[in-house]
Structures are given as structure tokens and as C-alpha cells.
Write a protein that holds these residues in place. Sequence first.
Motif, PDB file in Angstrom:
ATOM      1  N   PRO A  10       0.619  -1.272   0.097  1.00  0.00           N
ATOM      2  CA  PRO A  10       0.094  -0.470   0.009  1.00  0.00           C
ATOM      3  C   PRO A  10       0.970   1.265   0.032  1.00  0.00           C
ATOM      4  CG  PRO A  10      -0.367  -1.373   2.280  1.00  0.00           C
ATOM      5  CD  PRO A  10       0.681  -2.120   1.133  1.00  0.00           C
ATOM      6  N   ALA A  11       0.356   2.311  -0.336  1.00  0.00           N
ATOM      7  CA  ALA A  11       0.992   3.308  -0.415  1.00  0.00           C
ATOM      8  C   ALA A  11       0.405   4.416   0.618  1.00  0.00           C
ATOM      9  CB  ALA A  11       0.206   5.055  -1.898  1.00  0.00           C
ATOM     10  N   PRO A  12       1.866   5.237   1.301  1.00  0.00           N
ATOM     11  CA  PRO A  12       1.457   5.327   2.401  1.00  0.00           C
ATOM     12  C   PRO A  12       0.741   7.107   2.554  1.00  0.00           C
ATOM     13  CG  PRO A  12       3.547   6.386   1.752  1.00  0.00           C
ATOM     14  CD  PRO A  12       3.377   4.927   1.270  1.00  0.00           C
ATOM     15  N   VAL A  13      -0.143   7.430   3.288  1.00  0.00           N
ATOM     16  CA  VAL A  13      -0.971   8.881   3.471  1.00  0.00           C
ATOM     17  C   VAL A  13       0.123  10.305   2.487  1.00  0.00           C
ATOM     18  CG1 VAL A  13      -2.309  10.452   4.320  1.00  0.00           C
ATOM     19  CG2 VAL A  13      -2.439   8.194   4.807  1.00  0.00           C
ATOM     20  N   ARG A  14       1.079   9.996   2.916  1.00  0.00           N
ATOM     21  CA  ARG A  14       1.503  11.264   2.546  1.00  0.00           C
ATOM     22  C   ARG A  14       1.974  11.275   0.580  1.00  0.00           C
ATOM     23  NH1 ARG A  14       5.461   8.301   4.879  1.00  0.00           N
ATOM     24  NH2 ARG A  14       6.751   7.600   3.312  1.00  0.00           N
ATOM     25  N   GLN A  15       1.926   9.839   0.405  1.00  0.00           N
ATOM     26  CA  GLN A  15       2.410   9.986  -1.195  1.00  0.00           C
ATOM     27  C   GLN A  15       1.057   9.792  -2.155  1.00  0.00           C
ATOM     28  OE1 GLN A  15       3.308   6.054  -2.181  1.00  0.00           O
ATOM     29  NE2 GLN A  15       4.253   6.405  -4.202  1.00  0.00           N
ATOM     30  N   ILE A  16      -0.456   9.655  -1.398  1.00  0.00           N
ATOM     31  CA  ILE A  16      -2.041   9.926  -2.033  1.00  0.00           C
ATOM     32  C   ILE A  16      -1.556  11.548  -1.963  1.00  0.00           C
ATOM     33  CG2 ILE A  16      -3.835   9.251  -1.957  1.00  0.00           C
ATOM     34  CD1 ILE A  16      -2.467   6.788  -2.996  1.00  0.00           C
ATOM     35  N   ALA A  17      -1.518  11.918  -1.125  1.00  0.00           N
ATOM     36  CA  ALA A  17      -1.911  13.206  -0.801  1.00  0.00           C
ATOM     37  C   ALA A  17      -0.861  13.865  -1.405  1.00  0.00           C
ATOM     38  CB  ALA A  17      -1.972  14.553   0.794  1.00  0.00           C
ATOM     39  N   ASN A  18       0.194  13.749  -1.781  1.00  0.00           N
ATOM     40  CA  ASN A  18       1.255  14.938  -2.826  1.00  0.00           C
ATOM     41  C   ASN A  18       0.816  14.452  -4.012  1.00  0.00           C
ATOM     42  OD1 ASN A  18       2.518  15.780  -0.824  1.00  0.00           O
ATOM     43  ND2 ASN A  18       4.312  14.168  -0.483  1.00  0.00           N
ATOM     44  N   ALA A  19       0.022  12.640  -4.562  1.00  0.00           N
ATOM     45  CA  ALA A  19       0.003  13.273  -6.096  1.00  0.00           C
ATOM     46  C   ALA A  19      -1.206  13.524  -5.930  1.00  0.00           C
ATOM     47  CB  ALA A  19      -0.454  11.393  -6.197  1.00  0.00           C
ATOM     48  N   ILE A  20      -2.248  13.206  -5.489  1.00  0.00           N
ATOM     49  CA  ILE A  20      -3.653  14.437  -5.331  1.00  0.00           C
ATOM     50  C   ILE A  20      -3.270  16.243  -5.688  1.00  0.00           C
ATOM     51  CG2 ILE A  20      -5.676  15.462  -4.419  1.00  0.00           C
ATOM     52  CD1 ILE A  20      -5.791  12.576  -3.233  1.00  0.00           C
ATOM     53  N   ALA A  21      -1.932  16.721  -4.748  1.00  0.00           N
ATOM     54  CA  ALA A  21      -1.802  18.136  -5.015  1.00  0.00           C
ATOM     55  C   ALA A  21      -1.354  18.426  -6.039  1.00  0.00           C
ATOM     56  CB  ALA A  21      -0.723  18.124  -3.966  1.00  0.00           C
ATOM     57  N   GLY A  22      -0.812  16.978  -6.871  1.00  0.00           N
ATOM     58  CA  GLY A  22      -0.096  17.394  -7.900  1.00  0.00           C
ATOM     59  C   GLY A  22      -1.053  17.168  -9.426  1.00  0.00           C
ATOM     60  N   TRP A  23      -1.930  16.147  -9.714  1.00  0.00           N
ATOM     61  CA  TRP A  23      -2.963  16.828 -10.410  1.00  0.00           C
ATOM     62  C   TRP A  23      -3.249  17.870 -10.175  1.00  0.00           C
ATOM     63  CZ3 TRP A  23      -4.635  10.779  -8.005  1.00  0.00           C
ATOM     64  CH2 TRP A  23      -3.886   9.932  -8.215  1.00  0.00           C
ATOM     65  N   VAL A  24      -3.651  18.444  -8.720  1.00  0.00           N
ATOM     66  CA  VAL A  24      -4.770  19.589  -8.682  1.00  0.00           C
ATOM     67  C   VAL A  24      -3.806  20.248  -9.574  1.00  0.00           C
ATOM     68  CG1 VAL A  24      -5.534  21.172  -7.174  1.00  0.00           C
ATOM     69  CG2 VAL A  24      -6.466  18.466  -7.155  1.00  0.00           C
ATOM     70  N   ASP A  25      -3.035  20.594  -8.774  1.00  0.00           N
ATOM     71  CA  ASP A  25      -2.117  21.878  -9.539  1.00  0.00           C
ATOM     72  C   ASP A  25      -2.233  21.758 -11.201  1.00  0.00           C
ATOM     73  OD1 ASP A  25       0.039  24.002  -8.322  1.00  0.00           O
ATOM     74  OD2 ASP A  25       1.612  22.463  -9.872  1.00  0.00           O
ATOM     75  N   ARG A  26      -1.806  20.566 -11.871  1.00  0.00           N
ATOM     76  CA  ARG A  26      -2.043  20.762 -13.166  1.00  0.00           C
ATOM     77  C   ARG A  26      -3.249  21.075 -13.997  1.00  0.00           C
ATOM     78  NH1 ARG A  26      -0.678  15.126 -13.208  1.00  0.00           N
ATOM     79  NH2 ARG A  26       1.188  14.130 -12.757  1.00  0.00           N
TER      80      ARG A  26
END
Length: 414
Positions: A10-26
Motif C-alpha cells: 500500500p501507499a502511505p498517506v503522504r504519497q497519496i496526498a502529494n499525488a492528489i496535490a500534483g494532479w490538482v496543480d496541473r
Amino acid sequence: MALQTSPEQPAPVRQIANAIAGWVDRLGAVWVEGQIAQVNRRPGVGTVFLTLRDSAADISVPVTCSRVLFDSLNPPLVEGAGVVLHAKPVYYANRGTLSLAAREIRMVGLGELLARLERRRQLLAAEGVFAPERKRPLPFLPHQVGLVAAPGSAAERDVLENSRRRWPSVAFRVVHAAMQGPRSASEVIEAVERLDRDPDVDVIVVARGGGSVEDLLPFSDEALVRAVHRARTPVVSAIGHEQDTPLLDLVADVRASTPTDAARLVVPDMAEEVRGVAWARERVRAVLDQLLLHEQAGLDSVRSRPALADPTSLVGARSEEVAQLLTRARRTLSHALDRAADEIGHQRARARALSPLATLQRGYAVLQDDRGRVVTSVGEVSPGEPLRIRVADGRVHATTDRVEALDGAGETHG
């Protein structure tokens, strides 16, 4: 690229949160229109936190902007103001929240605001929301009046006092709601729907005093307009003054220029109704008197006619006529009886003249043999034969001695 995760890895919470932040930043920046529902300006913080609410739906989104941008707005940004802002979606991974970072905020001017309201009015009118045939008449005397107003407002006081002054026994059910600000439209919608569900409420009044176009903006809210359009109870709009025309005035069944005017429209004036009843009573009495006078005149005219003025005169004339007819009838009957008696006498004399008895009374007789046959010839009788001779008053029984025949000259032959 999508994260490769599994139950074993499983992925840690920070990785999921950073991934969502990266997607929204696009995502790129967008222009957004809405209404400022809340302003939170914390001391010593360089960021101002706002809540932007949709004007037609119960949806809001948080907005952040720099203090410099916020302070540079002229006029100052306040709750309830309509704005158009240029912002970029931002996802804060440490808090797990999404907001819009405002880069530019434009206050919606009065001209632009009126233009938007006009476009909204045209769209709603095209749907038939303001159609006159959908308007419902107000009841003459409502059982209970529902009132939506701000608590302790002058509009509430005007409606209640003027209505009770016109009709003291009128009953009200008052539901308070905010009449200004970002929560106004939603609270008014809730109040109208609550009163509409009450079967005892016959009419609903939405009342507010005057104000600026921005102050009355909640009463042009599309959601409020549609809520009033769906209501089964007649709605009276009493918003602002005569010159104020929010969209609520167009969708309501009746528009009142002021809250005081709403009281005049909702309940009748008892004093005026009493005067109307008195006037109607006097008019009915006058019409009835006129009718009685007309009928009395007709009755007097009938009674003044000779036949009714002296009824015995008509009876006397008819009595004489009956006596004359009776005398004529008796005379005619007497003449008829006399003629009949004469006719009977003639018939009797004629019958007597033709009767065989009359012939016998003149001396003639009828000769019959012993079998009762009439003897008409000497050849039917023989000497010594018994005979019966019928005369006027009886019969003579005789025996033939001899028979003599007469010739054509009347001579006797032995």
C-alpha cells in the motif's frame, strides 16, 4: 502515471496526498462567479479566507487570497457581495483540503448585476415561470396568513398591525428568516416551503423593507424563484418599495408595493365591508319598497274596476239575462209541447181512422169460421157450418142457414 499499489504494497498517506496535490496543480486557473458567503480575516495573517457560494444551488467552496489583494478592492469586499474572481485550484496535502487561490477579484458592478438579472429573468420567463395564467387568486378572508420576515423588523410590524387594524380577528403564522446576506435566500426558501406544507395557511406573505439592489439580490435568487413557483399556496411578494422589482415580484401570485400594501391585499377592511353590507341592505330595502308600491298600485287599479267596485251590478245584469233566457226556454218548451200534442192528436185520429175497430163501429163485422180464419168469400162457407161474427163490442156465434152469391151487377143467386 497511476500509483502502483496493492494490499501487500500500500501507499502511505503522504504519497497519496502529494499525488492528489500534483494532479490538482496541473489544473489551470478559471474564472468563477458567485456570492461571498463568509469573510475570515485573521489578525497577523497575510491570507484572507473566503467562502464563495453558488447563487442558484446550495454549494460553496473555500477561497484564499492575499491580504494585499483583499485590501486593494474598492469598494471593500463584504459578505453578500457578488464577485467574479480568477483563481487556481489548490490542494493542501497537510490538511487534505481543496480551495481556490484567488489571483484577481472583480466586484460585480450595478450595471453588470442588472444585466445578469435581466438575462436570468428572460430565461425564467421563457420557461413560463412568470406566466399570468399560473397566478392564483387570493382568498377573500384567509383562515390563517403565513408571514416570512426578519425578526423584529419594521416590515413584520407593518404587516401585522395593518392587517389586524383592517380585520382584528385575522390569524398569522410568522416564520422568521434572514432578509439580507448570503443566508437570506436559503432561509426564505425554507420558510416558504414550511408554510406551504401547513394546511391551515391560505396565503403566504414575504415581506422586507426597502434597500439597495445588492440588499435585495437574494429575492432574485433563482432557487427562491423556483421554490415560490412550486408552492401550492398563493404567495404575496412585499419586497422593498414601489420602484424595487426583484424577480420574486414576477413569480409571486400578487405583488404588493410595500408591506403595508400587502396587508391591504391579504385581508379586507372590516369597516368597508360593514359599510358595504349596510349599503346593500338599504338598496335591497329600497328595491323591496319599490316593488311593494308597484304591486299595491296594480292591486288598487284592479280593485277600482267596475266589476270589483260594485260586484252586484254584474250579478244583477246576469240575473236579468238568466231570467230572460229562462222565460224564453219555457216559452219555447211550451210551444214545442203544444206542437207535439197537436201532432199526437193528428196521429191518433189517423190511427183511429185506419183502425179495424173504427170500421166495426160503423156497422161492419168480421166473419170467421170455427178455426178462426177470416171468411172473405161465400165459397168458403157451407150451410150448417158454425161461424163467429166479430162486431165492435163483441162476438156473435151463429150457424149458416144458406149461402147466397152476388154477381157483378149485385144480383143474388140462391
